[in-house]
Design a protein around this motif. Structure first.
Motif, PDB file in Angstrom:
ATOM      1  N   ALA A   1      42.976  43.237  36.102  1.00  0.00           N
ATOM      2  CA  ALA A   1      42.508  42.908  37.636  1.00  0.00           C
ATOM      3  C   ALA A   1      43.863  42.968  38.383  1.00  0.00           C
ATOM      4  O   ALA A   1      45.140  42.408  37.877  1.00  0.00           O
ATOM      5  N   SER A   2      44.182  43.938  39.562  1.00  0.00           N
ATOM      6  CA  SER A   2      45.452  43.852  40.054  1.00  0.00           C
ATOM      7  C   SER A   2      45.976  42.524  40.733  1.00  0.00           C
ATOM      8  O   SER A   2      47.250  42.346  40.923  1.00  0.00           O
ATOM      9  N   SER A   3      45.103  41.583  41.131  1.00  0.00           N
ATOM     10  CA  SER A   3      45.271  40.324  41.486  1.00  0.00           C
ATOM     11  C   SER A   3      44.473  39.554  40.900  1.00  0.00           C
ATOM     12  O   SER A   3      43.326  39.609  40.303  1.00  0.00           O
ATOM     13  N   ASP A   4      44.642  38.032  40.839  1.00  0.00           N
ATOM     14  CA  ASP A   4      44.148  37.084  40.134  1.00  0.00           C
ATOM     15  C   ASP A   4      42.673  36.899  40.791  1.00  0.00           C
ATOM     16  O   ASP A   4      42.720  36.455  42.014  1.00  0.00           O
ATOM     17  N   PRO A   5      41.414  37.223  40.274  1.00  0.00           N
ATOM     18  CA  PRO A   5      40.401  37.333  40.762  1.00  0.00           C
ATOM     19  C   PRO A   5      39.788  35.880  40.981  1.00  0.00           C
ATOM     20  O   PRO A   5      39.971  35.014  40.151  1.00  0.00           O
ATOM     21  N   THR A   6      39.140  35.461  41.966  1.00  0.00           N
ATOM     22  CA  THR A   6      38.567  34.418  42.462  1.00  0.00           C
ATOM     23  C   THR A   6      37.000  34.355  42.683  1.00  0.00           C
ATOM     24  O   THR A   6      36.675  35.177  43.666  1.00  0.00           O
ATOM     25  N   ILE A   7      36.261  34.012  41.853  1.00  0.00           N
ATOM     26  CA  ILE A   7      34.912  34.028  41.951  1.00  0.00           C
ATOM     27  C   ILE A   7      34.020  32.829  42.691  1.00  0.00           C
ATOM     28  O   ILE A   7      34.239  31.646  42.105  1.00  0.00           O
TER      29      ILE A   7
END
Length: 371
Positions: free
Chosen positions: A102-108
């Motif tokens: 992912a281009s940025s650190d994903p937050t779910i």
């Protein structure tokens, strides 16, 4: 010359033989090409299918819509397991790869998401990483409903049984009521729009309402303002509940609040139809009947002087503010003369009040069934 071969070119058997031989060879070659091409295409398709089956990821945007719930504090692995169980992703390996790439650190965030079965892990992660995709469940409680009426609305909006709300509301020690509530929830279940938790409970929703009541009352300094007009906060809340039914605009509510305090100061009965309707469990009407006004009840302010013993509904912020910041006047009477417009008339004498009542009665005659 006679013999097996003719000199006539159009009839020469030798040429005809070679012509047919070449045609046959051409047909055989064409068939070979077609057959070979077919096997080539089939071989390529089979190879693609085998390659697809051997990959760790689904391809594309998915097939069938499915709702997936992510609990609070779920790790990447836990989210992946949930997606696997719902057949959203094909493998944990693909999902973790999508997270790494992912281009940025994903937050779910926790919540419910609308996904599809058999979609690529990258597409699934993109949806889960956007909080705007969380499917919210909200319930709106309008101003002026009683606790019993609210229970019906809440049950419908949450799919929880009414009985659960009835039971929870009776457990007043757990509701989070203010100390001055006297253990009575009526009036303190603040009307607003509430977001329902993933696994809602009746008590949890009711506690949201009392927390919101405390927040709103603190913001307007409700108890402090009540003290400024020499009223207890509980009495002011009772007045606010009457204003919720009697006043149509914030200004009207303030004027009527002043009238209520004027009548209380003079020892006059309030004669509020709203309290009589509450006493008769008939909260949806504009007027009262002679029989209703004769009902013996502490809420019948035609028969009993002073305020009713408790709030008659759960008022909103405008009514609460009006109850502690009344408009000072010499008025002793009020009546809504045009309910469709919310027009309210005021009077200082019973004579003028009766004239205003006549206007209201004329409106009722012109609008059969609305009073």
């Amino acid at each position: 010359m006679s013999g097996p071969f003719s000199d006539d070119p159009e009839r020469d058997p030798r040429k005809e033989f070679w012509y047919r031989f070449r045609s046959a060879v051409a047909v055989i070659m064409s068939l070979a090409v077609l057959v070979g091409g077919g096997w080539f295409v089939a071989d390529r398709a089979h190879g693609a299918y085998i390659a697809y089956k051997s990959t760790d990821d689904y391809l594309g945007d998915g097939v069938t819509p499915v709702l997936v719930r992510v609990p609070d504090g779920a790790s990447v692995t836990e989210v992946g397991d949930i997606l696997l169980d719902a057949d959203v992703i094909k493998s944990m390996k693909a999902f973790k790869a999508a997270v790494r790439n992912a281009s940025s650190d994903p937050t779910i965030q926790a919540g419910q998401y609308k996904l599809k079965t058999q979609m690529s892990a990258e597409n699934a992660l993109e949806i889960l990483s956007d909080p705007a995709n969380i499917q919210h469940t909200r319930v709106t409680i309008t101003e002026g409903l009683t606790v019993a009426e609210q229970a019906t609305v809440l049950a419908k909006g949450t799919s929880l049984p009414v009985a659960q709300f009835t039971k929870a509301i009776s457990n007043t020690s757990k509701l989070g009521l203010p100390n001055w509530a006297k253990g009575n929830p009526e009036g303190f279940m603040f009307p607003d729009t509430y977001e329902v938790a993933d696994k809602p409970t009746a008590l949890g929703i009711l506690q949201q309402q009392t927390r919101q009541f405390t927040k709103v009352s603190n913001t307007m300094n409700f108890t402090g303002q009540a003290g400024n007009i020499k009223r207890t906060p509980y009495d002011a809340l009772i007045v606010a509940s009457i204003l919720e039914k009697e006043g149509k605009t914030p200004n009207d509510k303030k004027v009527i609040a002043g009238i209520i305090y004027n009548r209380l100061a003079k020892g006059m009965p309030l004669q509020s139809d709203a309290t009589v309707l509450f006493a008769n469990n008939a909260t949806s009407k504009l007027t009262t009947t002679d029989a209703q006004r004769k009902k013996k009840s502490p809420y019948n302010t035609y028969l009993v002087k002073g305020l009713p013993p408790t709030p008659i509904n759960n008022p909103g912020a405008a009514s609460m503010e009006a109850a502690v910041s009344p408009t000072k006047s010499n008025y002793l009477y009020w009546v809504v003369v045009d309910p469709s417009k919310g027009t309210t008339a005021y009077a200082t004498t019973i004579t003028d009040h009766n004239k205003n009542v006549a206007k209201f009665q004329a409106w009722c005659q012109a609008n059969k069934g609305k009073c």
